[in-house]
Design a protein around this motif. Structure first.
Motif, short mmCIF file in Angstrom:
data_model
loop_
_atom_site.label_atom_id
_atom_site.label_comp_id
_atom_site.label_asym_id
_atom_site.label_seq_id
_atom_site.Cartn_x
_atom_site.Cartn_y
_atom_site.Cartn_z
N HIS A 321 0.84 -1.20 0.00
CA HIS A 321 0.00 0.00 0.00
C HIS A 321 0.88 1.26 0.00
N PHE A 322 1.94 1.24 0.81
CA PHE A 322 2.82 2.40 0.91
C PHE A 322 3.71 2.53 -0.31
N GLU A 323 4.10 1.39 -0.89
CA GLU A 323 4.85 1.46 -2.14
C GLU A 323 4.05 2.15 -3.23
N LEU A 324 2.78 1.75 -3.36
CA LEU A 324 1.93 2.34 -4.38
C LEU A 324 1.56 3.79 -4.05
N ALA A 325 1.73 4.16 -2.77
CA ALA A 325 1.48 5.55 -2.37
C ALA A 325 2.68 6.45 -2.67
N GLY A 326 3.78 5.85 -3.16
CA GLY A 326 4.93 6.64 -3.56
C GLY A 326 6.16 6.51 -2.68
N TRP A 327 6.08 5.71 -1.59
CA TRP A 327 7.24 5.52 -0.74
C TRP A 327 8.28 4.66 -1.48
N ALA A 328 9.54 4.97 -1.32
CA ALA A 328 10.60 4.11 -1.85
C ALA A 328 10.62 2.80 -1.08
N GLU A 329 11.00 1.73 -1.76
CA GLU A 329 11.01 0.41 -1.11
C GLU A 329 11.87 0.40 0.15
N THR A 330 13.06 0.99 0.08
CA THR A 330 13.93 1.01 1.26
C THR A 330 13.32 1.81 2.40
N THR A 331 12.55 2.85 2.08
CA THR A 331 11.88 3.64 3.11
C THR A 331 10.84 2.78 3.83
N VAL A 332 10.07 2.03 3.07
CA VAL A 332 9.06 1.14 3.66
C VAL A 332 9.75 0.11 4.56
N ILE A 333 10.82 -0.48 4.07
CA ILE A 333 11.52 -1.53 4.83
C ILE A 333 12.04 -0.99 6.15
N ILE A 334 12.75 0.13 6.10
CA ILE A 334 13.35 0.68 7.33
C ILE A 334 12.28 1.10 8.32
N ARG A 335 11.22 1.73 7.85
CA ARG A 335 10.16 2.16 8.77
C ARG A 335 9.42 0.97 9.36
N PHE A 336 9.24 -0.07 8.59
CA PHE A 336 8.59 -1.27 9.11
C PHE A 336 9.51 -2.00 10.08
N TRP A 337 10.82 -1.97 9.82
CA TRP A 337 11.76 -2.52 10.80
C TRP A 337 11.65 -1.77 12.12
N LEU A 338 11.54 -0.46 12.04
CA LEU A 338 11.39 0.35 13.25
C LEU A 338 10.11 -0.01 14.00
N LEU A 339 9.03 -0.23 13.26
CA LEU A 339 7.78 -0.65 13.90
C LEU A 339 7.95 -2.00 14.58
N SER A 340 8.67 -2.91 13.92
CA SER A 340 8.92 -4.21 14.53
C SER A 340 9.74 -4.08 15.80
N ALA A 341 10.76 -3.22 15.77
CA ALA A 341 11.59 -3.00 16.96
C ALA A 341 10.76 -2.43 18.10
N ILE A 342 9.86 -1.51 17.79
CA ILE A 342 8.98 -0.92 18.82
C ILE A 342 8.09 -2.00 19.42
N CYS A 343 7.54 -2.87 18.58
CA CYS A 343 6.69 -3.96 19.08
C CYS A 343 7.47 -4.89 20.00
N CYS A 344 8.71 -5.21 19.61
CA CYS A 344 9.54 -6.09 20.43
C CYS A 344 9.87 -5.45 21.78
N MET A 345 10.22 -4.18 21.76
CA MET A 345 10.53 -3.49 23.02
C MET A 345 9.31 -3.37 23.91
N PHE A 346 8.16 -3.10 23.29
CA PHE A 346 6.92 -3.01 24.06
C PHE A 346 6.58 -4.37 24.66
N GLY A 347 6.77 -5.43 23.87
CA GLY A 347 6.52 -6.77 24.39
C GLY A 347 7.42 -7.12 25.55
N LEU A 348 8.70 -6.76 25.44
CA LEU A 348 9.63 -7.00 26.56
C LEU A 348 9.21 -6.20 27.79
N GLY A 349 8.75 -4.97 27.56
CA GLY A 349 8.28 -4.16 28.68
C GLY A 349 7.10 -4.79 29.38
N LEU A 350 6.15 -5.32 28.61
CA LEU A 350 5.00 -6.00 29.19
C LEU A 350 5.43 -7.25 29.97
#
Length: 360
Positions: A321-350
């Motif tokens: 969806h974000f690729e077709l919205a004009g985001w570069a592939e590497t931008t999508v990947i890095i931002r999604f990696w950041l989201l994954s890292a946030i989820c992991c840290m939040f899970g560890l916090g819980l």
């Protein structure tokens, strides 16, 4: 702790050294990726990139696990014997990897982005899940703990929600097929699934290690982790995390090889197996939040389209969806990696906050 470091190091080295060899072999054999016709136009150039790289992840993970145990045995620092929990989680991951390998191989032979049909893939996942569900309730240790329990779990078993065996087996299938499909959906951009999986597995290294360090003899009963083989599960997770990082060296954009369904189904099964054997099925939804969002985006897209004949997203899974919205592939990947890292840290916090609340 040494076991964990050895497993991660061996997994990393085997993966990073084996993957280029597989790239050459698969390229000579013509084992190239087929691309969806309706996919983003930028992906057309990826057609023919070697696939089935998940073979390297699986081999490296298994090697890391057994080499760690072998060194432990040779040095006399432990029994060196693999545990029932560790072997069952490895079985689940490898068996689903075989299902994914068949799917990839059929795609290559037919030269189109359609491998096993939905029924065949579901049957494969079902057979693996049923065998795992039956075995995971066997092999009690000296304390009577089996690798998994029939209770639904958050950080510990929720005793009020205990499933009879006839319900536990389909529950296992739902968890296993859900996670394997979730990782499979996420594997659509260079390195996206591999990077996110490495973070989730590293999180499980910390969780399993912590569970092994917390002794029930020194804490109030409510703070105990009734996990059969926590340290060995940390070894499995470390070996797999190392394998993912090594593979990511070659899979990061621009990818020289894709993991294919061989890797994505194997990694999904690994997350499912770790969540059940560490008694964290509900917490895993937070830790693997990126995978969950990707799967939900596909389900929501199908449901909305069938109901209204309109698309909820430009394209599902969500990253397209974000690729077709004009985001570069590497931008999508890095931002999604950041989201994954946030989820992991939040899970560890819980996880940690629950331990504090339980009296730890």
């Amino acid at each position: 702790m040494i076991n964990i470091l050895i497993a991660a190091s061996v997994g990393l080295l085997v993966s990073i050294l084996l993957t280029p060899y597989l790239i050459r072999v698969f390229s000579r054999q013509g084992f190239g990726q087929e691309i969806r016709e309706e996919g983003p136009q930028g992906h057309k150039s990826k057609r023919g990139t070697p696939t089935m790289g998940g073979v390297a992840i699986i081999i490296a993970m298994v090697a890391g696990y057994f080499v760690a145990h072998l060194i432990t045995w040779l040095t006399g620092s432990g029994s060196g014997a693999p545990s029932a929990s560790g072997l069952l989680v490895l079985f689940l991951s490898v068996a689903l990897g075989v299902v994914g390998f068949l799917d990839d191989f059929i795609k290559i032979r037919r030269q189109r982005n359609l491998g096993l049909n939905k029924t065949a893939k579901t049957v494969g996942q079902l057979v693996v899940a049923v065998v795992f569900a039956i075995l995971v309730l066997q092999f009690p240790d000296s304390n009577g703990l089996t690798p998994a329990s029939q209770s639904l779990s958050y950080v510990r078993d929720i005793a009020l929600i205990t499933l009879p065996v006839i319900v536990f087996i389909p529950f296992c299938f739902i968890v296993i097929s859900g996670w394997s499909n979730a990782v499979n959906f996420t594997d659509g951009l260079d390195g996206l699934a591999g990077g996110a999986a490495a973070m989730v597995l590293a999180t499980y290294v910390v969780i399993s290690f912590w569970q092994g360090r917390v002794s029930c003899t020194s804490l109030v009963q409510a703070a105990c982790y009734h996990v059969r083989d926590p340290f060995d599960l940390a070894v499995v997770a470390a070996a797999a995390a190392g394998a993912c990082v090594g593979f990511l060296w070659w899979n990061a954009a621009p990818a020289k090889i894709f993991m294919g369904d061989t890797g994505s189904l194997a990694l999904g099964g690994l997350v499912a197996g770790l969540s059940m054997t560490t008694r964290t099925e509900l917490l895993a939804i937070v830790i693997g939040g990126l995978f969950m969002v990707e799967m939900i985006s596909v389900v929501a897209q199908i449901a909305v389209f069938r109901t209204t004949r309109r698309r909820l997203f430009r394209m599902a899974p969500f990253h397209h969806h974000f690729e077709l919205a004009g985001w570069a592939e590497t931008t999508v990947i890095i931002r999604f990696w950041l989201l994954s890292a946030i989820c992991c840290m939040f899970g560890l916090g819980l996880f940690y906050s629950e331990q504090l609340g339980a009296g730890g």
